[in-house]
Design a protein around this motif. Structure first.
Motif, PDB file in Angstrom:
ATOM      1  N   ILE A 102       0.841  -1.205   0.000  1.00 20.88           N
ATOM      2  CA  ILE A 102       0.000   0.000   0.000  1.00 20.88           C
ATOM      3  C   ILE A 102       0.877   1.257   0.000  1.00 20.88           C
ATOM      4  N   TYR A 103       1.922   1.215   0.765  1.00 23.74           N
ATOM      5  CA  TYR A 103       2.822   2.376   0.830  1.00 23.74           C
ATOM      6  C   TYR A 103       3.472   2.643  -0.529  1.00 23.74           C
ATOM      7  N   ASN A 104       3.999   1.589  -1.161  1.00 23.93           N
ATOM      8  CA  ASN A 104       4.581   1.736  -2.505  1.00 23.93           C
ATOM      9  C   ASN A 104       3.557   2.320  -3.479  1.00 23.93           C
ATOM     10  N   LEU A 105       2.348   1.794  -3.370  1.00 28.29           N
ATOM     11  CA  LEU A 105       1.288   2.234  -4.284  1.00 28.29           C
ATOM     12  C   LEU A 105       0.984   3.716  -4.084  1.00 28.29           C
ATOM     13  N   LEU A 106       0.858   4.126  -2.822  1.00 29.48           N
ATOM     14  CA  LEU A 106       0.559   5.538  -2.552  1.00 29.48           C
ATOM     15  C   LEU A 106       1.685   6.424  -3.094  1.00 29.48           C
ATOM     16  N   PHE A 126      -3.373   3.513   7.634  1.00 29.76           N
ATOM     17  CA  PHE A 126      -3.793   4.151   6.375  1.00 29.76           C
ATOM     18  C   PHE A 126      -3.541   5.663   6.363  1.00 29.76           C
ATOM     19  N   PRO A 127      -4.050   6.411   7.375  1.00 29.77           N
ATOM     20  CA  PRO A 127      -3.871   7.867   7.283  1.00 29.77           C
ATOM     21  C   PRO A 127      -2.398   8.284   7.270  1.00 29.77           C
ATOM     22  N   GLU A 128      -1.594   7.632   8.082  1.00 31.68           N
ATOM     23  CA  GLU A 128      -0.178   8.028   8.159  1.00 31.68           C
ATOM     24  C   GLU A 128       0.533   7.742   6.842  1.00 31.68           C
ATOM     25  N   MET A 129       0.184   6.637   6.204  1.00 34.08           N
ATOM     26  CA  MET A 129       0.828   6.320   4.925  1.00 34.08           C
ATOM     27  C   MET A 129       0.407   7.326   3.843  1.00 34.08           C
ATOM     28  N   VAL A 130      -0.850   7.724   3.871  1.00 30.91           N
ATOM     29  CA  VAL A 130      -1.312   8.730   2.898  1.00 30.91           C
ATOM     30  C   VAL A 130      -0.539  10.030   3.117  1.00 30.91           C
ATOM     31  N   ARG A 131      -0.417  10.433   4.377  1.00 27.08           N
ATOM     32  CA  ARG A 131       0.269  11.700   4.681  1.00 27.08           C
ATOM     33  C   ARG A 131       1.710  11.669   4.207  1.00 27.08           C
ATOM     34  N   ILE A 132       2.400  10.559   4.519  1.00 24.58           N
ATOM     35  CA  ILE A 132       3.824  10.526   4.176  1.00 24.58           C
ATOM     36  C   ILE A 132       4.026  10.509   2.660  1.00 24.58           C
ATOM     37  N   ALA A 133       3.010  10.035   1.945  1.00 23.58           N
ATOM     38  CA  ALA A 133       3.098  10.054   0.475  1.00 23.58           C
ATOM     39  C   ALA A 133       2.731  11.440  -0.078  1.00 23.58           C
ATOM     40  N   GLY A 134       2.400  12.385   0.816  1.00 25.24           N
ATOM     41  CA  GLY A 134       2.093  13.756   0.382  1.00 25.24           C
ATOM     42  C   GLY A 134       0.605  14.001   0.176  1.00 25.24           C
ATOM     43  N   GLY A 135      -0.213  12.990   0.461  1.00 28.54           N
ATOM     44  CA  GLY A 135      -1.659  13.135   0.274  1.00 28.54           C
ATOM     45  C   GLY A 135      -2.361  13.620   1.532  1.00 28.54           C
ATOM     46  N   VAL A 136      -3.669  13.818   1.397  1.00 28.71           N
ATOM     47  CA  VAL A 136      -4.479  14.286   2.521  1.00 28.71           C
ATOM     48  C   VAL A 136      -5.546  13.225   2.809  1.00 28.71           C
ATOM     49  N   PRO A 137      -5.505  12.613   4.011  1.00 27.96           N
ATOM     50  CA  PRO A 137      -6.570  11.654   4.326  1.00 27.96           C
ATOM     51  C   PRO A 137      -7.881  12.382   4.620  1.00 27.96           C
ATOM     52  N   VAL A 138      -8.965  11.878   4.076  1.00 24.82           N
ATOM     53  CA  VAL A 138     -10.292  12.453   4.313  1.00 24.82           C
ATOM     54  C   VAL A 138     -11.150  11.312   4.852  1.00 24.82           C
ATOM     55  N   PHE A 139     -11.762  11.537   6.012  1.00 29.06           N
ATOM     56  CA  PHE A 139     -12.419  10.415   6.689  1.00 29.06           C
ATOM     57  C   PHE A 139     -13.918  10.383   6.421  1.00 29.06           C
TER      58      PHE A 139
END
Ligand code: GLU
Length: 381
Positions: A102-106, A126-139
């Protein structure tokens, strides 16, 4: 010294509590560890033997970055046979566990500021991996069945929405999406051109005749918009071997393979051989474990004091429990300190009135759990 984005990152709650429980145990405290989600069974012997042979055969060098061809072929056959999904080996990338997949994919698909919708309650990473990939988690909120609130989902979609992470059977609730629910999600995603990251690692841990449905099987269009994520870890009790994989459109698989080639080279050669054997052999290696999880689940459902309320899990090996609406961090701390029960507070899963109990542990431990929870309830009347 430490980068701001890492300073802001929360440590993994599941792994932290597991560590704390193990430390307490090492000090001689009789802790029951209900925290980390990992099968307590040993990896089946035939898998181990196959891996040992690979070591003796000298299969100990770098492999192709995306994983050995025989494993990727075995994964394609599994997806065809069990999920009705047809992929070519170049659409598969094998990584060090589904988390790594998932991390590679993000990293491969997220542009800075892209939004990724994460239905709550969600898995802690999930949220932390999205953040580190530069994205914004929306719940996204859950409905009365602990599944995606479709109205809320529609309202969250913006021009920046890139992906949604779907996880069925779900960690931490154990709920399983049925065909109609999958169809409803697929239609919203297709209409809005949103990628689905479908985490299916608990697909085999499913009860009472429920069928796991991969959203990729909804339609050819949805298959193109889905990245299926799965792993050997939960199905075959192989958490430590670290083998996960994605199945995706060629362009995505190629990009993920490139990320992996520049960062980890490839997953462990021996583990890949072991996973090849496990996936090829399939059900006979894991059916006994699933029956045992089902017995444990039923034991808890039957014996937990009625003050603990939860969605009845139809898959995975967790109970997601509310106790008198108590704050999850307070409850988790009290259970650990007063009753030596290590659970994970729901706050880390986006649900602060719940705690997660993993029943991937022995019946002895579950008997102790029930006895201690009964005491806890009595002491707090
Ligand atoms: N997915 C498992 C859990 O939720 C494994 C631990 C982890 O990587 O978070 O406990």
């Amino acid at each position: 010294m430490i980068a701001e984005k890492i300073r802001q990152m929360k440590p993994s709650a599941t792994l932290e509590i597991n560590k704390k429980a193990k430390e307490m145990k090492a000090k001689g405290i009789d802790v029951v560890n209900l925290s980390v989600g990992e099968p307590d069974f040993d990896t089946p012997d035939p898998i181990k033997e196959f891996a040992i042979k690979a070591i003796h055969d000298g299969f100990t060098k770098y492999t192709e970055a995306s994983g050995i061809l025989e494993l990727r072929r075995a994964i394609c056959e599994k997806l065809e046979r069990e999920n009705g999904l047809s992929y070519a080996p170049e659409q598969i990338v094998v990584s060090n566990g589904a988390k790594h997949s998932i991390y590679n994919l993000l990293l491969a698909v997220i542009e800075p500021g892209d939004e990724v919708i994460i239905p709550a309650p969600y898995w802690v990473s999930f949220p932390e991996m999205v953040r580190i990939a530069g994205g914004v988690p929306v719940f996204c909120r859950w409905n009365e069945r602990f599944k995606i609130d479709m109205e809320h989902l529609r309202s969250l979609i913006t021009r920046r929405t890139k992906a949604l992470i779907l996880n069925s059977p779900s960690n931490p609730t154990g709920v399983v999406y049925d065909k109609e629910e999958i169809d409803a999600v697929a239609e919203i995603l297709l209409k809005n051109n949103i990628l689905c990251i479908s985490d299916e690692v608990y697909e085999k841990i499913i009860y009472e005749g429920r069928q796991h449905i991969s959203i990729a099987s909804h339609s050819p269009e949805m298959k193109k918009m889905t990245v299926v994520v799965n792993a050997a870890s939960k199905t075959f009790s192989m958490t430590g071997w670290r083998i996960g994989y994605i199945a995706a459109e060629k362009e995505i698989a190629k990009a993920v393979g490139k990320v992996q080639g520049q960062t980890t080279s490839a997953p462990c050669s021996i583990s890949q051989k072991a996973a090849y054997f496990a996936i090829k052999e399939g059900e006979k290696l894991y059916s006994g474990m699933i029956k045992e999880f089902y017995n444990r689940r039923n034991f808890l459902i039957k014996n937990l004091p009625s003050d603990f309320v939860y969605p009845v899990p139809m898959g995975a090996f967790y109970l997601f429990v509310n106790y008198k609406d108590m704050d999850s961090v307070v409850l988790g701390k009290r259970l650990l300190e007063e009753k030596f029960l290590a659970t994970v507070p729901g706050a880390d899963f986006g649900a602060d009135r719940f705690i997660r109990i993993s029943y991937a542990t022995s019946m002895d431990n579950l008997e102790k759990t029930v006895a201690r929870l009964k005491e806890f309830v009595e002491e707090n009347r």
